[in-house]
Design a protein around this motif. Structure first.
Motif, PDB file in Angstrom:
ATOM      1  N   PHE A  44       0.770  -1.017  -0.097  1.00 39.52           N
ATOM      2  CA  PHE A  44      -0.233  -0.206   0.073  1.00 39.52           C
ATOM      3  C   PHE A  44       0.915   1.334  -0.076  1.00 39.52           C
ATOM      4  O   PHE A  44       0.587   2.760   0.458  1.00 39.52           O
ATOM      5  CB  PHE A  44      -1.017  -0.274   1.417  1.00 39.52           C
ATOM      6  CG  PHE A  44      -1.463  -1.436   1.072  1.00 39.52           C
ATOM      7  CD1 PHE A  44      -3.006  -1.709   0.536  1.00 39.52           C
ATOM      8  CD2 PHE A  44      -1.758  -1.974   1.916  1.00 39.52           C
ATOM      9  CE1 PHE A  44      -4.344  -2.435  -0.058  1.00 39.52           C
ATOM     10  CE2 PHE A  44      -2.470  -3.342   1.711  1.00 39.52           C
ATOM     11  CZ  PHE A  44      -4.150  -3.463   1.146  1.00 39.52           C
ATOM     12  N   LYS A  45       1.796   1.490  -0.261  1.00 44.71           N
ATOM     13  CA  LYS A  45       2.566   2.028   0.009  1.00 44.71           C
ATOM     14  C   LYS A  45       3.091   2.345  -1.911  1.00 44.71           C
ATOM     15  O   LYS A  45       3.812   1.483  -2.442  1.00 44.71           O
ATOM     16  CB  LYS A  45       4.196   1.833   0.401  1.00 44.71           C
ATOM     17  CG  LYS A  45       3.987   2.963   1.710  1.00 44.71           C
ATOM     18  CD  LYS A  45       5.469   2.794   2.727  1.00 44.71           C
ATOM     19  CE  LYS A  45       4.491   3.077   4.001  1.00 44.71           C
ATOM     20  NZ  LYS A  45       6.452   2.775   4.907  1.00 44.71           N
ATOM     21  N   THR A  50       4.849   7.199  -0.279  1.00 46.24           N
ATOM     22  CA  THR A  50       3.142   7.769   0.194  1.00 46.24           C
ATOM     23  C   THR A  50       2.605   6.223  -0.131  1.00 46.24           C
ATOM     24  O   THR A  50       2.520   5.593  -1.085  1.00 46.24           O
ATOM     25  CB  THR A  50       2.932   8.702  -0.739  1.00 46.24           C
ATOM     26  OG1 THR A  50       2.658   8.361  -2.042  1.00 46.24           O
ATOM     27  CG2 THR A  50       3.787  10.052  -1.014  1.00 46.24           C
ATOM     28  N   ARG A  51       1.154   6.468   0.909  1.00 44.48           N
ATOM     29  CA  ARG A  51       0.842   6.096   1.153  1.00 44.48           C
ATOM     30  C   ARG A  51      -1.147   5.717  -0.229  1.00 44.48           C
ATOM     31  O   ARG A  51      -0.959   6.922   0.013  1.00 44.48           O
ATOM     32  CB  ARG A  51       0.040   5.937   2.574  1.00 44.48           C
ATOM     33  CG  ARG A  51      -0.536   4.947   2.974  1.00 44.48           C
ATOM     34  CD  ARG A  51       0.170   4.000   4.026  1.00 44.48           C
ATOM     35  NE  ARG A  51      -0.423   2.987   4.658  1.00 44.48           N
ATOM     36  CZ  ARG A  51      -0.543   1.772   4.231  1.00 44.48           C
ATOM     37  NH1 ARG A  51       1.309   1.599   4.615  1.00 44.48           N
ATOM     38  NH2 ARG A  51      -0.804   0.486   4.957  1.00 44.48           N
ATOM     39  N   THR A  53      -4.118   5.595  -0.651  1.00 42.05           N
ATOM     40  CA  THR A  53      -5.520   5.436  -0.498  1.00 42.05           C
ATOM     41  C   THR A  53      -6.746   4.410  -0.543  1.00 42.05           C
ATOM     42  O   THR A  53      -8.183   4.794  -0.181  1.00 42.05           O
ATOM     43  CB  THR A  53      -5.935   7.041   0.347  1.00 42.05           C
ATOM     44  OG1 THR A  53      -5.627   7.519  -0.769  1.00 42.05           O
ATOM     45  CG2 THR A  53      -4.213   7.124   1.337  1.00 42.05           C
ATOM     46  N   ASN A  54      -6.839   4.783  -2.252  1.00 42.47           N
ATOM     47  CA  ASN A  54      -8.290   4.106  -2.913  1.00 42.47           C
ATOM     48  C   ASN A  54      -7.815   3.876  -4.122  1.00 42.47           C
ATOM     49  O   ASN A  54      -6.398   4.429  -4.753  1.00 42.47           O
ATOM     50  CB  ASN A  54      -8.927   5.677  -3.334  1.00 42.47           C
ATOM     51  CG  ASN A  54      -8.039   6.838  -4.154  1.00 42.47           C
ATOM     52  OD1 ASN A  54      -7.601   5.574  -5.368  1.00 42.47           O
ATOM     53  ND2 ASN A  54      -8.291   8.151  -4.043  1.00 42.47           N
ATOM     54  N   GLU A  57      -5.640   4.741  -7.340  1.00 42.50           N
ATOM     55  CA  GLU A  57      -4.262   5.281  -7.376  1.00 42.50           C
ATOM     56  C   GLU A  57      -3.231   3.799  -7.649  1.00 42.50           C
ATOM     57  O   GLU A  57      -2.437   4.091  -7.855  1.00 42.50           O
ATOM     58  CB  GLU A  57      -3.670   5.454  -6.081  1.00 42.50           C
ATOM     59  CG  GLU A  57      -4.295   7.215  -5.569  1.00 42.50           C
ATOM     60  CD  GLU A  57      -3.968   7.311  -3.786  1.00 42.50           C
ATOM     61  OE1 GLU A  57      -3.632   8.020  -3.427  1.00 42.50           O
ATOM     62  OE2 GLU A  57      -4.380   6.507  -3.379  1.00 42.50           O
TER      63      GLU A  57
END
Length: 60
Positions: A44-45, A50-51, A53-54, A57
Motif C-alpha cells: 500500500f506504499k 506515499t501511502r 488511499t484508494n 492510485e
C-alpha cells in the motif's frame, strides 16, 4: 499415442491431477494471527513512499 491422449486429458480437465495434490488443512489461521514478514514490501506504499488511499492510485 496413449501418452499424448493422457496429456491432453490433463490439460483439458483442470481437476484431473487434483487427486495427486496434497489436501488443505481443515482450517486456516485467522489473518490477524499470521506473522508480519518485514522483508516483503508494503503493497500500500508507492515507490516514493506515499501511502495509497484508494483503488484509482493503483493504476498510476
Amino acid at each position: 499415442m496413449l501418452v499424448a491422449a493422457a496429456v491432453l486429458v490433463h490439460l483439458v480437465s483442470p481437476n484431473a491431477g487434483a487427486a495427486a495434490c496434497g489436501s488443505l488443512p481443515p482450517s486456516l489461521p485467522a489473518p490477524g494471527s499470521l506473522p508480519a514478514i518485514s522483508e516483503l514490501p508494503d503493497p500500500f506504499k508507492s515507490w516514493d513512499g506515499t501511502r495509497l488511499t484508494n483503488a484509482s492510485e493503483w493504476a498510476t
